[in-house]
Scaffold this active site. Structure first.
Site, PDB file in Angstrom:
ATOM      1  N   ASP A 440      37.750 -88.154 -12.860  1.00 53.24           N
ATOM      2  CA  ASP A 440      38.614 -88.339 -14.015  1.00 53.24           C
ATOM      3  C   ASP A 440      39.904 -87.564 -13.765  1.00 53.24           C
ATOM      4  O   ASP A 440      39.969 -86.721 -12.866  1.00 53.24           O
ATOM      5  CB  ASP A 440      37.902 -87.821 -15.273  1.00 53.24           C
ATOM      6  CG  ASP A 440      38.749 -87.964 -16.515  1.00 53.24           C
ATOM      7  OD1 ASP A 440      39.439 -88.982 -16.648  1.00 53.24           O
ATOM      8  OD2 ASP A 440      38.733 -87.044 -17.345  1.00 53.24           O
ATOM      9  N   ASP A 895      35.061 -84.358 -17.366  1.00 47.72           N
ATOM     10  CA  ASP A 895      34.910 -83.288 -18.355  1.00 47.72           C
ATOM     11  C   ASP A 895      34.706 -83.792 -19.767  1.00 47.72           C
ATOM     12  O   ASP A 895      34.461 -82.991 -20.671  1.00 47.72           O
ATOM     13  CB  ASP A 895      36.155 -82.391 -18.336  1.00 47.72           C
ATOM     14  CG  ASP A 895      37.362 -83.076 -18.957  1.00 47.72           C
ATOM     15  OD1 ASP A 895      37.576 -84.275 -18.668  1.00 47.72           O
ATOM     16  OD2 ASP A 895      38.093 -82.422 -19.723  1.00 47.72           O
ATOM     17  N   ASP A 899      33.358 -89.781 -19.679  1.00 49.36           N
ATOM     18  CA  ASP A 899      32.944 -89.726 -18.271  1.00 49.36           C
ATOM     19  C   ASP A 899      31.431 -89.739 -18.103  1.00 49.36           C
ATOM     20  O   ASP A 899      30.940 -89.735 -16.970  1.00 49.36           O
ATOM     21  CB  ASP A 899      33.509 -88.454 -17.600  1.00 49.36           C
ATOM     22  CG  ASP A 899      35.021 -88.390 -17.678  1.00 49.36           C
ATOM     23  OD1 ASP A 899      35.658 -89.419 -17.408  1.00 49.36           O
ATOM     24  OD2 ASP A 899      35.558 -87.312 -18.008  1.00 49.36           O
TER      25      ASP A 899
END
Length: 1176
Positions: A440, A895, A899
């Protein structure tokens, strides 16, 4: 009053089933096919809403269909522990194999070992695992007991009385005081604030520390202060896992009004900055959203362990071959001596002695059955060919490895106070074989700490600069700026500040005013105002004392925008469900909130309908540029000009890596307002498809907007990100970035973190249809000469070449004492390296259609892949694309909650303890504080773990096979009788006590290279890609070496004592000691890092073996009584052991010496450099 006649014909949204299905789909390694990125509409509907009678739990649960508030996270009870734990353990096929072996040994014709002794290995492993599981479950029971026995105030007989949490039921009215934990999911009925406002902290639920606002409906909040009876009815959806949505209606005092997520507080949250709240329980115990979301992430299996099963199958083949040889030999021997069986001691057909047994059959069942029994007996004798001890050894080794990873101070994040977490013990070694990293961007590569940098207001670009006192020449401006002190310093643009604070007329001034008013009002941020004791030196006579103001919000973007608005004089001071108070240049402005359309992934914008003091109504909107430009008004040429200039500014901002939003507004006519209010009320009270109806309602006012401007927020890169990415690329790992940001922003971040380089050719896929995507992919493959995957088989073998990023060792350096680190740049290729950039809209068509193979061909030909504007399930789809087409190991790191699907889909999931809560961490296998720690996790700990576990498995195969082959040669020399020269206890202790400890210690502590060397030369990580530490070739070499060592081990003592009168138990004692010393010295030859505990384990295990032999030989009832005392006195005994060790290990020593001198590996050269540096 309480409503009696309730119609049950209403329908409601049942999210529980769809949520369960969604969770199951995420946990299954299947193709993700989701054409729509709208996760909010993925609901199933139910005709059975839950009905809650307020303050009447008995009537609410009259059919006993609702659970109580008692929770249970434990797996077992005293009654179910033994059967359930054994059932779970015997899911391992190897355990069933050893259970069958133990059962066979209980049969009299097959009792090779003592019946008790044969059960010992399996019972030992089962007991160790059961004790570990039992201890963990006891801790869960203790935690559950403490949680269930907590107390809360519950309305009983007209007054609030203490009641244990486990006694609370749906329908109860509960009162919670400040800093207390919410015991169950409750709809707010009233709060200490007259407006019904409450602040909660959801850290225990999603890890976010920011305070969130929840509201009691004004209709119920006012009744609390008026002392009305607490009664009514709530219709809500069935229990589900979605913590971000709640759909319900309340009927109270003859009125019916909607309830949403902002009206419910969930179990596990804490009440903050609010004296008390009163709520009605709607979900309790296991039905609360917190408990429904407590499912663990799907279990993952090590790739090396799957390879180990392949070799275990080969060992099973060897076992069957040996047993067949023994059985056939037995049959042939019996047939050859069938006429002598009456006189042989073990095979005579009948008893010959006098007595009642005279003439009875003496353990003889005929040649066919004797042959069959010989086969089964051989399986029992050779059972440790399949090493049961390997399973528990691997568990202990992984546990030890995890301890040292957790204690690694180099992976401790001082900023967040978080250290490395190992949440899965099954895949430590997979960290050393990663080929693809899917990352990400926001909060993973960047800090997720937003700073307002630039703004485009009415077509003019303003850039922030430091605001100095000499800029604020006007006393009023200085006074306004001094009244509020923000938690963080905000730099502003002096020209824009002048525009806002000067009494000017014109469109530009009005647009700027509405621009910052929208930033302050269109959000869900909570202002927390307090006195600032540190600002006593500031003089502000006209305004009084300076106040410190802190903004708490669910989104760092919103906090940055509201703080920026405050810095420019538009300070959000108060927010309730019905109004907002903003201080504009010192003047108090109260806006009535008529309705709020929160941001969702479909509209990609947020709007608030407000009534101003002059009775005008405006809709204030902010959102992504892709969602905003299509709904802007185009009435005049000036509008088009501002639109074009703003679009140009947005492109510039994105190219600098800034996050952008577009701001717009418009006035609503009375007709538009009336139409919107009517539809908004119906949509917000609907229990069927409320989200879709609210989107349709928002479209009534989110159209023909007047463009005010755009914002640009900076999200800085984390420390060490460029260096970490460069190291991973040198290690042969491909890093792909999957983000929801704009394409320009992602490209800019890619350049700044060295993921993209200036010499790369960018392949951009932005298609709006299946045909367009197909054409773009075909054109890219043709233009850049991309070959189909079927033609790249040779490349998939990961040959040792620069393209794959492996360490190149020049010929002259192979024997030298210098190892030069190589830069990431290789020999220039004929074609420049490729970078693929693709957006989420294109992925909708590509992942759904037959274009996956084309995308895979292009993506794997590129050094870098950037996926922009992707939805969470699309992230998982990209990961699955690689997993389904290759055998390469994948790692996903993120995080945020978006995700989770990607992390669970990848072979290894890593969560970052960031600003977006802990949902990614809770779903991950490992957790770190910052992205830069991934470099050390993979290059150092991943390499060590892979090398250790790979060697551990091979060594365990060797250790058990050499012992079994020694028994096999003995049986061949004893008429295939399956008798043993070793005692039963020696056979059992061999794997459990004599040789197990050194294996565990080496598997935890051994290091082939230091961490400094591994970090300095990232290409050394390539040994995991090439499966250097564990492969089929190594297995066969090990087996050949094992065959030689077993022959030496058996025949040297046999020939040495051929003419002596030594008994068989003395020979067995010699073989036992010799094999233990042999395998331990074999291990010692491969240990790279000797420490005290390693010496103690290796040499101590030999000493322990001697001690055990002495003890066993000192027991009179054993047939080997006193044998060790006799044989150990003879020098021949010790010379024989020495000869065995030399002869058995000499070929191995010569092979290693020749190979390391003439064909050294990268690891060996690096190790020589380390040694030479220490010497010099």
């Amino acid at each position: 009053m309480e409503l009696q006649n309730i119609s049950n014909t209403c329908t409601s949204i049942d999210i529980s089933r769809s949520s369960s299905l969604a969770q199951e789909n995420l946990s299954k390694p299947q193709r993700i096919r989701n054409k729509s990125v709208d996760l909010g509409d993925n609901l199933l509907y139910s005709e059975d809403p839950r009905v809650i009678y307020i303050n009447d739990p008995r009537r609410t649960n009259d059919k006993y269909e609702f659970t109580g508030n008692e929770i249970r996270t434990s797996k077992y009870t005293l009654v179910t522990f033994l059967p359930k734990n054994l059932f779970i353990q015997f899911h391992r096929v190897a355990y069933l194999y050893f259970l069958a072996i133990a059962a066979l040994n209980q049969l009299p014709p097959l009792a090779v070992f003592g019946r008790t002794v044969s059960l010992f290995p399996l019972l030992f492993v089962l007991c160790v695992t059961a004790i570990k599981d039992g201890y963990e479950d006891w801790r869960r029971h203790r935690s559950d007991r403490n949680e269930n026995n907590r107390e809360a105030l519950v309305l009983q007989a007209g007054e609030f009385q203490m009641k244990k949490w486990k006694r609370i039921r749906a329908g109860d009215v509960v009162k919670i005081h400040a800093d207390e934990t919410i015991p169950c999911d409750m709809v707010l009925f009233g709060t200490s604030d007259p407006s019904g406002l409450a602040y909660i902290q959801t850290m225990n639920l999603d890890g976010e520390s920011n305070l969130k606002t929840r509201y009691a409906r004004l209709e119920t909040a006012s009744s609390i202060f008026e002392g009305c009876n607490v009664s009514g009815l709530i219709r809500c959806e069935q229990p589900n896992r979605n913590i971000y949505e709640f759909t319900a209606n309340m009927e109270f005092n003859g009125h019916r009004f909607p309830l949403s997520q902002s009206n419910i507080v969930l179990r596990g949250c804490q009440l903050k900055n609010t004296d008390w709240i009163i709520g009605v329980v709607v979900y309790a115990g296991q039905e609360t959203k917190a408990m429904l979301n407590s499912a663990i992430s799907p279990s993952k299996r090590s790739k090396l362990e799957s390879y180990m099963n392949r070799e275990t199958l080969w060992l099973s083949v060897f076992l069957l071959v040996m047993c067949s040889v023994v059985a056939v030999g037995m049959g042939l021997w019996l047939h050859r001596h069938k006429d002598e069986l009456d006189t042989l001691p073990y095979y005579r057909k009948t008893y010959l002695r006098n007595g009642k047994e005279n003439g009875k059959t003496y353990r003889y069942y005929g040649i066919p059955m004797e042959t069959f029994f010989s086969f089964l007996s051989s399986i029992i004798v050779f059972q440790i060919m399949i090493p049961i001890s390997l399973y528990i050894t691997m568990e202990l080794v992984r546990l030890g490895q995890s301890y040292f990873m957790i204690e690694d101070k180099h992976m401790y994040c001082s900023n967040s106070g978080s250290r490395f977490q190992c949440r899965s013990l099954n895949i430590n070694e997979d960290l050393g074989q990663i080929r693809y990293v899917f990352s990400d961007k926001t909060g993973t590569l960047t800090e997720n700490k937003m700073e307002f940098r630039k703004a485009s207001v009415y077509g003019k670009d303003y850039r922030s600069s430091n605001l100095r006192d000499d800029v604020l020449q006007d006393d009023d401006i200085r006074a306004v700026s001094s009244r509020w002190k923000l938690k963080s310093e905000i730099s502003v643009d002096s020209e824009l500040m002048d525009l806002l604070h000067k009494d000017m007329a014109g469109d530009e001034r009005i647009a700027a005013h509405l621009f910052f008013l929208t930033l302050a009002a269109c959000n869900t941020v909570i202002p927390i105002v307090s006195k600032d004791a540190s600002s006593g030196h500031v003089r502000s006579d006209s305004w009084g004392e300076v106040k410190a103001i802190d903004y708490q919000g669910e989104s760092p973007d919103e906090q940055a925008l509201v703080s920026a608005a405050s810095a420019y004089g538009y300070t959000l001071h108060e927010r309730t469900s019905g109004h907002i108070v903003i201080y504009v240049n010192g003047d108090k402005l109260r806006l009535d909130v008529l309705g709020l359309h929160e941001f969702d992934s479909v509209r990609k914008r947020m709007s608030v309908v407000t009534r101003f003091p002059d009775n005008t109504t405006k809709v204030l909107v902010k959102g992504a540029d892709t969602a905003m430009f299509s709904i802007l008004a185009r009435e005049t040429e000036k509008d088009d000009q501002i639109r074009q200039v703003t679009h140009s500014h947005l492109t510039d901002y994105s190219s600098e890596g800034l996050r952008t939003l577009v701001v717009a507004a418009k006035d609503l006519t009375d007709a538009e307002l009336e139409q919107w209010q009517c539809q908004y009320e119906d949509a917000s009270t609907s229990l069927i498809d409320r989200a879709a109806k609210l989107r349709q309602t928002a479209a009534l006012v989110e159209c023909n907007l007047n463009l005010l401007g755009a914002t640009a927020i900076e999200d800085k890169l984390q420390d060490g990100v460029p260096e970490a990415i460069e190291a991973l690329r040198q290690a042969g790992i491909k890093v792909w970035v999957l983000t929801g940001d704009k394409q320009e922003t992602a490209i800019s971040i890619g350049l700044s973190c060295k993921l993209l380089t200036a010499d790369m050719l960018q392949i951009i896929i932005n298609g709006n249809s299946e045909e367009e995507c197909r054409n773009l992919l075909t054109d890219a493959k043709t233009r850049h000469g991309v070959q189909p995957a079927s033609r790249k088989n040779e490349n998939s073998k990961r040959s040792n070449n620069p393209e794959n990023g492996y360490l190149e060792i020049p010929d002259e350096a192979k024997s030298s004492n210098v190892l030069q680190p190589r830069s990431g740049k290789e020999e220039p290729d004929v074609c420049a390296p490729l970078a693929l950039i693709i957006d989420g809209n294109s992925l909708v068509y590509i992942l759904e259609k037959d274009l996956e193979s084309d995308l895979f061909d292009i993506a794997t030909s590129c050094k870098v892949v950037l996926c922009c504007r992707v939805a969470p399930l699309q992230k998982a789809g990209i990961v699955d694309l690689i997993k389904s087409h290759t055998d390469d190991m994948t790692l996903a790191i993120g995080d945020g909650a978006n995700d989770v699907s990607m992390i669970q889909m990848a072979d290894v999931g890593v969560g970052i303890c960031g600003q977006e809560g802990r949902q990614a961490v809770m779903a991950s296998d490992f957790a770190i504080g910052q992205f830069r720690f991934l470099k050390r996790l993979l290059l150092v700990h991943g390499h060590w773990n892979y090398q250790r576990v790979g060697y551990l498995v091979l060594y365990n195969f060797y250790r058990n096979a050499v012992f079994v082959l020694m028994l096999f040669w003995y049986i061949l020399c004893t008429a295939f009788s399956t008798t043993s020269a070793l005692t039963d206890w020696s056979s059992v202790f061999y794997s459990v006590i004599y040789t197990s400890v050194p294996t565990i210690v080496v598997g935890i502590l051994d290091k082939d290279l230091s961490d400094k060397t591994l970090l300095k030369y990232p290409k050394l990580y390539g040994v995991g890609h090439r499966h250097v530490a564990y492969n089929l070739q190594l297995f066969w070499i090990t087996m050949i070496d094992t065959l030689w060592q077993s022959l030496v081990l058996f025949y040297i003592p046999l020939f040495t004592y051929k003419e002596s009168s030594i008994d068989i138990w003395s020979m067995g004692s010699l073989w036992t000691i010799a094999v233990v010393i042999l395998v331990n010295i074999h291990l010692a030859m491969d240990i790279q890092r000797w420490v005290f505990i390693t010496h103690a384990a290796v040499w101590g295990s030999i000493i322990i073996t001697y001690v055990c032999m002495v003890v066993l030989d000192s027991i009179p009832i054993f047939p080997n009584y006193w044998t060790i005392y006799h044989v150990a006195k003879s020098p021949t005994y010790w010379l024989t052991i020495l000869l065995i060790i030399i002869a058995a290990l000499l070929p191995r020593f010569l092979f290693k010496a020749i190979h390391q001198n003439f064909w050294p590996s990268d690891i060996q050269i690096a190790r020589e450099v380390e040694i030479l540096r220490k010497v010099t």
